[in-house]
Design a protein around this motif. Structure first.
Motif, PDB file in Angstrom:
ATOM      1  N   ASP A 169       0.845  -1.194   0.000  1.00  0.00           N
ATOM      2  CA  ASP A 169       0.000   0.000   0.000  1.00  0.00           C
ATOM      3  C   ASP A 169       0.881   1.245   0.000  1.00  0.00           C
ATOM      4  OD1 ASP A 169      -2.372  -1.448   0.041  1.00  0.00           O
ATOM      5  OD2 ASP A 169      -2.329  -1.628   2.226  1.00  0.00           O
ATOM      6  N   ILE A 170       0.600   2.162  -0.929  1.00  0.00           N
ATOM      7  CA  ILE A 170       1.410   3.363  -1.129  1.00  0.00           C
ATOM      8  C   ILE A 170       0.632   4.588  -0.681  1.00  0.00           C
ATOM      9  CG2 ILE A 170       2.706   4.723  -2.812  1.00  0.00           C
ATOM     10  CD1 ILE A 170       3.763   1.893  -2.444  1.00  0.00           C
ATOM     11  N   ASP A 171       1.292   5.467   0.081  1.00  0.00           N
ATOM     12  CA  ASP A 171       0.696   6.745   0.451  1.00  0.00           C
ATOM     13  C   ASP A 171       0.920   7.756  -0.666  1.00  0.00           C
ATOM     14  OD1 ASP A 171      -0.144   5.743   2.878  1.00  0.00           O
ATOM     15  OD2 ASP A 171       1.726   6.287   3.892  1.00  0.00           O
ATOM     16  N   ALA A 172       0.067   8.786  -0.681  1.00  0.00           N
ATOM     17  CA  ALA A 172       0.060   9.749  -1.791  1.00  0.00           C
ATOM     18  C   ALA A 172       1.088  10.852  -1.600  1.00  0.00           C
ATOM     19  CB  ALA A 172      -1.342  10.321  -1.965  1.00  0.00           C
ATOM     20  N   VAL A 173       2.306  10.508  -1.208  1.00  0.00           N
ATOM     21  CA  VAL A 173       3.360  11.515  -1.080  1.00  0.00           C
ATOM     22  C   VAL A 173       3.660  12.170  -2.423  1.00  0.00           C
ATOM     23  CG1 VAL A 173       5.787  11.855  -0.486  1.00  0.00           C
ATOM     24  CG2 VAL A 173       4.350  10.402   0.952  1.00  0.00           C
ATOM     25  N   PRO A 174       3.774  11.420  -3.545  1.00  0.00           N
ATOM     26  CA  PRO A 174       4.027  12.102  -4.826  1.00  0.00           C
ATOM     27  C   PRO A 174       2.914  13.060  -5.236  1.00  0.00           C
ATOM     28  CG  PRO A 174       4.464   9.745  -4.998  1.00  0.00           C
ATOM     29  CD  PRO A 174       3.768   9.951  -3.705  1.00  0.00           C
ATOM     30  N   LEU A 175       1.735  12.882  -4.661  1.00  0.00           N
ATOM     31  CA  LEU A 175       0.611  13.766  -4.987  1.00  0.00           C
ATOM     32  C   LEU A 175       0.451  14.895  -3.981  1.00  0.00           C
ATOM     33  CD1 LEU A 175      -2.021  11.049  -6.020  1.00  0.00           C
ATOM     34  CD2 LEU A 175      -0.320  12.217  -7.452  1.00  0.00           C
ATOM     35  N   GLY A 176       1.376  14.978  -3.008  1.00  0.00           N
ATOM     36  CA  GLY A 176       1.361  16.084  -2.055  1.00  0.00           C
ATOM     37  C   GLY A 176       0.548  15.834  -0.808  1.00  0.00           C
ATOM     38  N   SER A 177       0.168  14.593  -0.519  1.00  0.00           N
ATOM     39  CA  SER A 177      -0.627  14.300   0.674  1.00  0.00           C
ATOM     40  C   SER A 177      -0.096  13.032   1.337  1.00  0.00           C
ATOM     41  CB  SER A 177      -2.109  14.139   0.317  1.00  0.00           C
ATOM     42  OG  SER A 177      -2.867  13.859   1.473  1.00  0.00           O
ATOM     43  N   PRO A 178       0.879  13.170   2.254  1.00  0.00           N
ATOM     44  CA  PRO A 178       1.498  11.985   2.857  1.00  0.00           C
ATOM     45  C   PRO A 178       0.543  11.129   3.682  1.00  0.00           C
ATOM     46  CG  PRO A 178       2.809  13.957   3.252  1.00  0.00           C
ATOM     47  CD  PRO A 178       1.504  14.414   2.716  1.00  0.00           C
ATOM     48  N   THR A 179      -0.568  11.699   4.128  1.00  0.00           N
ATOM     49  CA  THR A 179      -1.485  10.947   4.985  1.00  0.00           C
ATOM     50  C   THR A 179      -2.626  10.289   4.214  1.00  0.00           C
ATOM     51  OG1 THR A 179      -2.774  12.952   5.428  1.00  0.00           O
ATOM     52  CG2 THR A 179      -0.963  12.452   6.936  1.00  0.00           C
ATOM     53  N   THR A 180      -2.672  10.475   2.900  1.00  0.00           N
ATOM     54  CA  THR A 180      -3.744   9.914   2.084  1.00  0.00           C
ATOM     55  C   THR A 180      -3.241   8.678   1.343  1.00  0.00           C
ATOM     56  OG1 THR A 180      -4.696  12.105   1.772  1.00  0.00           O
ATOM     57  CG2 THR A 180      -5.393  10.378   0.240  1.00  0.00           C
ATOM     58  N   PRO A 181      -3.973   7.575   1.384  1.00  0.00           N
ATOM     59  CA  PRO A 181      -3.538   6.401   0.601  1.00  0.00           C
ATOM     60  C   PRO A 181      -3.672   6.668  -0.902  1.00  0.00           C
ATOM     61  CG  PRO A 181      -5.698   5.997   1.575  1.00  0.00           C
ATOM     62  CD  PRO A 181      -5.205   7.291   2.164  1.00  0.00           C
ATOM     63  N   MET A 182      -2.633   6.278  -1.640  1.00  0.00           N
ATOM     64  CA  MET A 182      -2.664   6.478  -3.094  1.00  0.00           C
ATOM     65  C   MET A 182      -3.140   5.220  -3.814  1.00  0.00           C
ATOM     66  SD  MET A 182       0.321   8.027  -5.587  1.00  0.00           S
ATOM     67  CE  MET A 182       1.405   6.611  -5.532  1.00  0.00           C
ATOM     68  N   GLY A 183      -2.889   4.047  -3.240  1.00  0.00           N
ATOM     69  CA  GLY A 183      -3.332   2.823  -3.883  1.00  0.00           C
ATOM     70  C   GLY A 183      -2.412   1.668  -3.539  1.00  0.00           C
ATOM     71  N   GLU A 184      -2.578   0.569  -4.254  1.00  0.00           N
ATOM     72  CA  GLU A 184      -1.809  -0.645  -4.012  1.00  0.00           C
ATOM     73  C   GLU A 184      -0.924  -0.958  -5.214  1.00  0.00           C
ATOM     74  OE1 GLU A 184      -2.855  -4.965  -2.171  1.00  0.00           O
ATOM     75  OE2 GLU A 184      -3.771  -4.541  -4.125  1.00  0.00           O
ATOM     76  N   LEU A 185       0.382  -1.069  -4.964  1.00  0.00           N
ATOM     77  CA  LEU A 185       1.347  -1.415  -5.999  1.00  0.00           C
ATOM     78  C   LEU A 185       1.726  -2.888  -5.843  1.00  0.00           C
ATOM     79  CD1 LEU A 185       3.394  -0.616  -8.261  1.00  0.00           C
ATOM     80  CD2 LEU A 185       5.021  -0.127  -6.403  1.00  0.00           C
ATOM     81  N   THR A 186       1.659  -3.629  -6.929  1.00  0.00           N
ATOM     82  CA  THR A 186       2.068  -5.032  -6.937  1.00  0.00           C
ATOM     83  C   THR A 186       3.254  -5.191  -7.883  1.00  0.00           C
ATOM     84  OG1 THR A 186      -0.196  -5.782  -6.504  1.00  0.00           O
ATOM     85  CG2 THR A 186       1.350  -7.395  -7.388  1.00  0.00           C
ATOM     86  N   VAL A 187       4.334  -5.770  -7.377  1.00  0.00           N
ATOM     87  CA  VAL A 187       5.524  -6.013  -8.196  1.00  0.00           C
ATOM     88  C   VAL A 187       5.679  -7.518  -8.378  1.00  0.00           C
ATOM     89  CG1 VAL A 187       6.653  -3.878  -7.503  1.00  0.00           C
ATOM     90  CG2 VAL A 187       7.059  -5.937  -6.178  1.00  0.00           C
ATOM     91  N   ARG A 188       5.940  -7.914  -9.612  1.00  0.00           N
ATOM     92  CA  ARG A 188       6.072  -9.345  -9.943  1.00  0.00           C
ATOM     93  C   ARG A 188       7.358  -9.559 -10.732  1.00  0.00           C
ATOM     94  NH1 ARG A 188       0.923  -7.721 -11.447  1.00  0.00           N
ATOM     95  NH2 ARG A 188      -0.799  -8.458 -10.115  1.00  0.00           N
TER      96      ARG A 188
END
Length: 236
Positions: free
Chosen positions: A102-121
């Protein structure tokens, strides 16, 4: 009156009789040679002491994934273990290490907001150096290859994308990844073994958000340390 044979003829007859007896007698048996001294067994080399895992085994394990990005969660994923026959030396090895975070929305300027789920394979191939000292074996491996990533945007992050009020979709690219890993196996029986491992994996994914004709792309650090433990059972 009997005639006497000359002395020379008696000597010749006696000599012939002795030769006949010697030629008819069995040859004297030769002495039996002594038994050779017992030889000491050669010392067992380190290669002979090695006891390679000679079969194919499968099992289950878990890993603690500690991402180096401060705004990513630390998942504890289930692992499928696969062990091939191995002995001391070099070998080609595949490596994976898939996980979701689960990634927080730091690149979008909101460190406390969840940005989504990244899956690496990652699907990696490389080399492995193995040392077998029964009941233990040690592996040092390195591999590289593509990572097939995906991303699912969180609803809370949609207003932060700046893509208007339309529906936004997200995706992640296929990135380059590499991994180094140290692991050990302990063979408790002929079929059952435990495994421990520690690894560092590098992966820099790019996440793309689109809404209609508008789009936005951000880079996400997916580097991680992974510490795992598992068990495997030899099938044959």
């Amino acid at each position: 009156m009997r005639s006497r044979l000359p002395a020379r003829r008696w000597i010749m007859l006696g000599t012939a009789a002795c030769l006949a007896l010697l030629s008819a007698s069995p040859a004297r048996a030769q002495d039996t040679p002594p038994d050779p001294p017992p030889q000491e067994a050669p010392p067992i080399s380190s290669v002979q002491r090695q006891r390679p895992w000679t079969g194919l085994s499968i099992g289950a394990g878990w890993e603690k994934v500690m991402t180096t990005s401060g705004h990513a969660s630390n998942p504890f994923p289930f692992r499928f273990l696969f062990r091939t026959p191995s002995r001391s030396g070099w070998a080609i090895t595949p490596m994976f290490g898939w996980f979701s975070s689960d990634i927080d929305a730091v690149p979008l300027g909101s460190p406390t907001t969840p940005m989504g789920e990244l899956t690496v394979r990652p699907v990696l191939g490389g080399v492995r150096r193995t040392w077998v000292r029964h009941p233990l074996s040690f592996d040092l491996a390195a591999a590289a290859g593509p990572s097939f990533n995906s991303f699912k945007v969180a609803d809370e992050a949609r207003p932060l994308l700046g893509l208007g009020s339309g529906a936004a979709s997200s995706s992640a690219n296929v990135s380059f990844a590499w991994r180094v890993q140290v692991s050990t196996w302990h063979d408790f029986t002929e079929r059952f073994a435990l495994r421990g491992s520690i690894a560092y994996a590098a992966n820099q994914a790019e996440i793309t958000f689109t809404s209609g004709t508008a789009g936005r792309r951000v880079s996400q650090n997916a580097n991680s340390f992974q510490i795992g433990i598992g068990a495997a059972y030899r099938l044959f």
